[in-house]
Enzyme design. Sequence first.
Site, PDB file in Angstrom:
ATOM      1  N   PRO A   2       0.959  -1.210   0.157  1.00  0.00           N
ATOM      2  CA  PRO A   2      -0.173  -0.106   0.011  1.00  0.00           C
ATOM      3  C   PRO A   2       0.834   1.380   0.109  1.00  0.00           C
ATOM      4  CG  PRO A   2      -0.098  -0.803   2.124  1.00  0.00           C
ATOM      5  CD  PRO A   2       0.918  -1.737   1.366  1.00  0.00           C
ATOM      6  N   GLU A   3       0.169   2.441  -0.330  1.00  0.00           N
ATOM      7  CA  GLU A   3       0.912   3.703  -0.527  1.00  0.00           C
ATOM      8  C   GLU A   3       0.366   4.546   0.721  1.00  0.00           C
ATOM      9  OE1 GLU A   3       1.041   5.521  -4.384  1.00  0.00           O
ATOM     10  OE2 GLU A   3       1.085   3.357  -5.382  1.00  0.00           O
ATOM     11  N   HIS A  93      -0.941 -17.595   6.913  1.00  0.00           N
ATOM     12  CA  HIS A  93      -0.214 -16.730   6.904  1.00  0.00           C
ATOM     13  C   HIS A  93       0.001 -15.313   8.007  1.00  0.00           C
ATOM     14  CE1 HIS A  93       0.817 -18.206   2.788  1.00  0.00           C
ATOM     15  NE2 HIS A  93      -0.642 -17.917   2.490  1.00  0.00           N
ATOM     16  N   ARG A 112       3.432 -12.385   1.272  1.00  0.00           N
ATOM     17  CA  ARG A 112       4.450 -12.283   0.683  1.00  0.00           C
ATOM     18  C   ARG A 112       5.548 -12.205   1.665  1.00  0.00           C
ATOM     19  NH1 ARG A 112       3.821  -9.887  -4.209  1.00  0.00           N
ATOM     20  NH2 ARG A 112       5.934 -10.236  -4.979  1.00  0.00           N
ATOM     21  N   ARG A 155      17.733  18.983  -9.214  1.00  0.00           N
ATOM     22  CA  ARG A 155      17.661  17.552  -9.315  1.00  0.00           C
ATOM     23  C   ARG A 155      17.477  17.300 -10.855  1.00  0.00           C
ATOM     24  NH1 ARG A 155      20.181  16.478  -4.617  1.00  0.00           N
ATOM     25  NH2 ARG A 155      18.870  17.611  -3.082  1.00  0.00           N
TER      26      ARG A 155
END
Length: 285
Positions: A2-3, A93, A112, A155
């Site tokens: 997730p973000e 899990h 995962r 940058r």
Amino acid sequence: MPELPEVETVRRTLNQLVQGKTIESVSVHLRRIIQLPEEADEFRLLLEGQTIQSIERRGKFLLFKMDDFTLVSHLRMEGRYGLYDKNDPLELHTHVVFHFSDGSELRYKDVRQFGTMHVFPKGRELEEKPLVKLGLEPLDESFTLEAFLAKLSGRTTKIKPLLLNQEYIVGLGNIYVDESLFLAGIHPERETSSLSSAELAALYEAIVKTLNEAVAVGGSSVKSYVNGQGEIGMFQHQLKMYGRKGEACPDCGHEIEKTVVGGRGTHFCPNCQPLERKRVRRTKP
């Protein structure tokens, strides 16, 4: 995944579910989830008897603030928390279980197995890895246009990889970078130093707008994300670029394309986001 919007949603949900609960004991079923301390037994001993005062967030990390310690948790790809009764069967899990004194349990599941947990003395968590080098927090009051411009000044890297770099802006991942760049009308392969002041201002507005709108509807459930109550987010229904290769751009009708930028699959509209600077699309109020 997730973000930031998804982690923020999990944070808010967990505050409702476990704030004020006292940890009676901890079960660790997968040792490598625990990054600090080195021994799982020490991890358990440190947290026994601790009461969760609040849950905060730094970028994509959850910070469980307790009496004497802070547990820093990163969900990575598919980590998730859920509150259960102690008599509920343990699901597959499930790698770490926090047993509370009231008979409930906070369980961490991760198919995962990429998630991580660190325990620090309270107040030390921001001074050491993994939080010490994190950049600007885009939902914080300190995230001003001036701070944003200063962070990006000079940058030369391409703008998308820079936005994905957590040392500059935290919490942004593939989904919200694609959406923000589209909203600002900026091609993901533009060099950061080539962006005008107006384009950078448009990008700043787009990031704030996109993240706030995503948080308001619980984030995006494009894969397996759910909050602490098992509920999915709804922002995936508002995505204009991400995952829409071959569809018509919602603004101009041009076919949405997908390429690879900085090793990440990237969606963009070649008409609304030209590689050569032509125009600036400001975010709508």
